[in-house]
Design a protein around this motif. Structure first.
Motif, mmCIF file in Angstrom:
data_model
loop_
_atom_site.group_PDB
_atom_site.id
_atom_site.type_symbol
_atom_site.label_atom_id
_atom_site.label_comp_id
_atom_site.label_asym_id
_atom_site.label_seq_id
_atom_site.Cartn_x
_atom_site.Cartn_y
_atom_site.Cartn_z
ATOM 1 N N VAL A 161 18.010 200.969 34.452
ATOM 2 C CA VAL A 161 19.440 201.430 34.350
ATOM 3 C C VAL A 161 19.588 201.966 35.672
ATOM 4 O O VAL A 161 20.592 201.612 36.282
ATOM 5 N N TYR A 162 18.694 202.958 36.109
ATOM 6 C CA TYR A 162 18.836 203.485 37.488
ATOM 7 C C TYR A 162 18.924 202.546 38.608
ATOM 8 O O TYR A 162 19.505 202.784 39.503
ATOM 9 N N LEU A 163 17.656 201.743 38.455
ATOM 10 C CA LEU A 163 17.410 200.898 39.719
ATOM 11 C C LEU A 163 18.515 199.599 39.553
ATOM 12 O O LEU A 163 18.881 199.103 40.989
ATOM 13 N N PHE A 164 18.717 198.977 38.432
ATOM 14 C CA PHE A 164 19.452 197.723 38.574
ATOM 15 C C PHE A 164 20.706 197.885 37.786
ATOM 16 O O PHE A 164 21.552 197.001 38.062
ATOM 17 N N HIS A 165 21.351 198.871 37.131
ATOM 18 C CA HIS A 165 22.523 198.819 36.316
ATOM 19 C C HIS A 165 22.674 197.397 35.818
ATOM 20 O O HIS A 165 23.632 196.825 36.281
ATOM 21 N N PRO A 166 22.160 197.052 34.911
ATOM 22 C CA PRO A 166 22.241 195.498 34.206
ATOM 23 C C PRO A 166 23.412 195.844 32.982
ATOM 24 O O PRO A 166 23.565 196.982 32.820
ATOM 25 N N ASN A 167 23.714 194.771 32.573
ATOM 26 C CA ASN A 167 24.568 194.699 31.219
ATOM 27 C C ASN A 167 23.642 195.470 30.102
ATOM 28 O O ASN A 167 22.693 195.097 30.027
ATOM 29 N N PRO A 168 24.332 196.230 29.225
ATOM 30 C CA PRO A 168 23.514 196.902 28.299
ATOM 31 C C PRO A 168 22.763 196.071 27.581
ATOM 32 O O PRO A 168 21.793 196.328 26.992
ATOM 33 N N MET A 169 23.474 194.849 26.999
ATOM 34 C CA MET A 169 22.594 193.880 26.196
ATOM 35 C C MET A 169 21.433 193.535 26.719
ATOM 36 O O MET A 169 20.426 192.891 26.158
ATOM 37 N N ASP A 170 21.557 193.297 28.054
ATOM 38 C CA ASP A 170 20.432 192.738 28.791
ATOM 39 C C ASP A 170 19.284 193.825 29.020
ATOM 40 O O ASP A 170 18.164 193.594 28.913
ATOM 41 N N VAL A 171 19.826 195.192 28.937
ATOM 42 C CA VAL A 171 18.683 196.100 28.983
ATOM 43 C C VAL A 171 18.010 196.039 27.693
ATOM 44 O O VAL A 171 16.646 196.024 27.519
ATOM 45 N N TYR A 172 18.481 196.024 26.596
ATOM 46 C CA TYR A 172 18.001 195.871 25.064
ATOM 47 C C TYR A 172 17.022 194.714 25.245
ATOM 48 O O TYR A 172 15.759 194.941 24.458
ATOM 49 N N GLN A 173 17.415 193.636 25.944
ATOM 50 C CA GLN A 173 16.397 192.324 25.791
ATOM 51 C C GLN A 173 15.256 192.675 26.654
ATOM 52 O O GLN A 173 13.990 192.497 26.193
ATOM 53 N N ILE A 174 15.258 193.367 27.817
ATOM 54 C CA ILE A 174 14.130 193.609 28.636
ATOM 55 C C ILE A 174 13.269 194.854 28.011
ATOM 56 O O ILE A 174 11.978 194.583 27.942
ATOM 57 N N ILE A 175 13.924 195.862 27.527
ATOM 58 C CA ILE A 175 12.860 196.986 27.083
ATOM 59 C C ILE A 175 12.277 196.622 25.799
ATOM 60 O O ILE A 175 11.543 197.247 25.437
#
Length: 196
Positions: A161-175
């Motif tokens: 989130v700090y480096l790339f500011h992605p969409n919240p749902m994209d964050v869930y898929q990555i982490i």
């Protein structure tokens, strides 16, 4: 020790958000469909939240047993860890995975994580019963690597989130994947190199 202590404290703070039990606090605010339509959801959610913090602590105590004079407690610590993972934390984690945010990719990852967590812990338990203690130790390391996904998942979330500011749902898929795959790969490397 300091690193684990810090992140354990952060996890403990997250757990405290869910005391007392309420269907509308923190993460549950975005899970109201499940809370409203699935009576078992809250029970399993709170089972997972409350037991996972103890599993983290028990796993860490098992690692420190020699340095802190806990060798005689290792068996009881291990039994407690195994019982909680097999009977409470992993099954509730698989259930939570079914309803994870982030769509199919997140759900699939969390379900696999929960199943592998259960399998590695059960394998460690069976090997201890067979007195194959070196293999038992290796499988417990695998189990604890998956336990630590509770911490590493949140670390990756902050970084991404700090480096790339992605969409919240994209964050869930990555982490969902980053939370546990690097952990298990690192443990496999250390086992292969006979470091653990």
């Amino acid at each position: 020790m300091i690193g684990f202590g810090y992140f354990f404290w952060l996890m403990f703070q997250i757990t405290l958000e869910y005391i007392p039990i309420s269907p509308e606090v923190s993460f549950l605010q975005i899970k109201q469909t499940e809370v409203s339509h699935r009576p078992e959801y809250l029970y399993l959610f709170y089972t997972h939240v409350y037991t996972s913090i103890f599993v983290l602590l028990l796993g860490f105590l098992a690692i420190l047993r020699k340095d802190f004079g806990l060798k005689s407690l290792h068996k009881n610590i291990g039994k407690s860890y195994i019982f909680v993972v097999l009977c409470l934390s992993a099954p509730s984690g698989v259930y939570m995975g079914i309803f994870a945010n982030g769509g199919f990719l997140s759900k699939f990852s969390f379900i696999i994580l929960g199943i592998l967590w259960w399998i590695t812990t059960f394998k460690a338990f069976k090997l201890a019963k067979q007195k194959k203690f070196l293999l038992h130790k290796q499988w417990m390391w695998r189990s604890f690597a998956l336990t630590l996904s509770a911490i590493t998942l949140r670390m990756w979330k902050v970084i991404i989130v700090y480096l790339f500011h992605p969409n919240p749902m994209d964050v869930y898929q990555i982490i969902a994947w980053l939370g546990w795959i690097p952990n298990i790969l690192l443990i496999e490397f250390l086992i292969t190199k006979k470091i653990l």
